[in-house]
Write an enzyme that holds these catalytic residues in place. Structure first.
Site, PDB file in Angstrom:
ATOM      1  N   HIS A 138     -98.066 -39.522 -63.410  1.00 20.88           N
ATOM      2  CA  HIS A 138     -99.290 -38.749 -63.227  1.00 20.88           C
ATOM      3  C   HIS A 138     -99.698 -38.818 -61.755  1.00 20.88           C
ATOM      4  CE1 HIS A 138    -100.304 -37.354 -67.197  1.00 20.88           C
ATOM      5  NE2 HIS A 138    -100.170 -38.559 -67.723  1.00 20.88           N
ATOM      6  N   ASP A 168    -101.226 -33.507 -57.624  1.00 15.85           N
ATOM      7  CA  ASP A 168    -101.060 -32.363 -58.523  1.00 15.85           C
ATOM      8  C   ASP A 168    -101.325 -31.041 -57.814  1.00 15.85           C
ATOM      9  OD1 ASP A 168    -100.513 -34.102 -60.571  1.00 15.85           O
ATOM     10  OD2 ASP A 168    -102.335 -33.711 -61.717  1.00 15.85           O
TER      11      ASP A 168
END
Length: 393
Positions: A138, A168
């Site tokens: 993540h 991200d």
């Protein structure tokens, strides 16, 4: 009004944040984006709170201006549908782990055989190669492995979990769009598409910029609070009397002089450029003492007409109402079917020719399935048959 990317047609197989944020930018700029969604495995963003009525605000925002086709990619019959789509939609965006699309028969080589102009963008945590290519991760993990987290934080408390998903979005989404558009430009001269491999860790690593240059070129290892811009100098945030915060970026002498004059300590100005850590630490303490004497509102008033690179740390609700962001039109009212328009973050990229107003928020899974299939030549009977076979949602 057509946007600058109105000639692009994108099949978006991605979920969650990196891919959808990338395709949101493309859709805002005029590209036709068709999401290919599982009719049985929900995109978790659809159930992510908070909600506006019965819909996730995150999903409604990330998927505005996009259509949705619900398609079970594990059903062999899905291949025929995707093959027909690829004849028209010559850009694919996906973020499965490496090899997953190949197993489904939808990898780059398989689809390029149908359309040699295909541009295929893969956004993953670690890229298509290397020992970590199949490893889960993540945003926090990518920032950790890239080295960015090692000097982002305070010595006493350690790395900071950022309020935004830097790897991200700045890593995966923005670099994905850059790579995609570069491939489109190359295709204009070669007639050929290509596979664009975006690793969020790679792209986060590239964001080191000055610190990376310093380490690779001069062997200077960045660490928490040991650089001018990460808390190692007076360039920092300071707590006000009422528990709010003031950002002080008065690096240049002319700004530092104005800043010190406003806080009533003009004699401090000459210490701003000191390279000695102990002197910077002492300077910061002097500034802290002065800033803590007044509330944020008073500091805002004092600095309102002073060009010293000093601004308040605003809450999001305050930022939304700030006159600069209001003047730039950074909040848009986006239509929703049968409901009042929803306020959303607007596209931040400004074009002199303008952009089309947002058309709609994110839609239900498969909202456009029948419509899309008709466009690529399926009859009503064939569509009914595909629905009955559970291929479509």
């Amino acid at each position: 009004m057509k946007g600058p990317l109105s000639s692009l047609k994108v099949l978006d197989f991605s979920t969650l944040l990196p891919g959808p944020f990338a395709s949101l930018l493309l859709a805002d700029m005029g590209a036709e984006v068709l999401r290919i969604e599982s009719p049985t495995r929900v995109d978790l963003v659809r159930v992510l709170p908070p909600f506006d009525g019965d819909s996730s605000t995150s999903h409604a925002y990330l998927n505005r201006n996009k259509r949705s086709l619900a398609l079970d990619l594990k059903n062999p019959a899905a291949l025929a549908v995707v093959h027909k789509l690829v004849a028209e939609y010559d850009i694919v965006l996906e973020q499965f782990r490496p090899g997953v699309m190949d197993k489904l028969g939808l990898g780059f080589d398989a689809l390029k055989a149908i359309n040699p102009r295909l541009i295929y963008v893969s956004i993953t945590g670690y890229g298509q190669t290397g020992p970590y290519k199949d490893r889960a991760g993540h945003d926090l993990n990518y920032l950790a492995l890239s080295g960015l987290a090692s000097y982002t934080g305070r010595r006493d408390t350690g790395p900071l979990p950022l309020g935004v998903q830097l790897a991200d979005v700045a890593g995966g989404s923005l670099h994905g769009v850059i790579g995609l558009l570069a491939a489109v430009i190359a295709r204009q001269s070669t007639g050929q598409g290509q596979h664009v491999d975006i690793s969020m860790t790679d792209c986060a690593f590239s964001l080191h910029a000055m610190a990376g240059a310093g380490y690779l070129g001069a062997g200077v290892e960045p660490a928490m609070e040991n650089q001018a811009l990460n808390g190692g100098s007076f360039y920092d945030y300071y707590r006000t009397r009422d528990g709010r915060w003031l950002s002080v970026g008065s690096l240049e002498p002319q700004f530092m002089q104005q800043f010190c004059a406003v806080i009533g300590r003009p004699e401090l100005a000459g210490r701003g450029l000191s390279p000695k850590p102990e002197e910077q630490k002492a300077l910061k303490r002097e500034i802290e003492i002065e800033i803590e004497k007044h509330d944020l509102a008073e500091w805002q008033q004092r600095f309102a007409a002073v060009d010293a690179c000093v601004e308040p740390v605003l809450n999001l609700s305050e930022a939304v109402e700030h006159p600069q962001l209001q003047a730039r039109g950074l909040v848009a009212a986006v239509p929703r079917a049968g409901k009042p328009a929803q306020a959303q973050l607007a596209c931040p990229i400004k074009f002199s020719a303008g952009l089309e107003a947002p058309r709609h928020t994110g839609v239900a899974v498969g909202a456009h399935s029948a419509e899309v299939l008709r466009e690529i030549g399926y009859s009503e009977a064939q569509i009914a048959e595909l629905k009955a076979s559970k291929l479509l949602g």
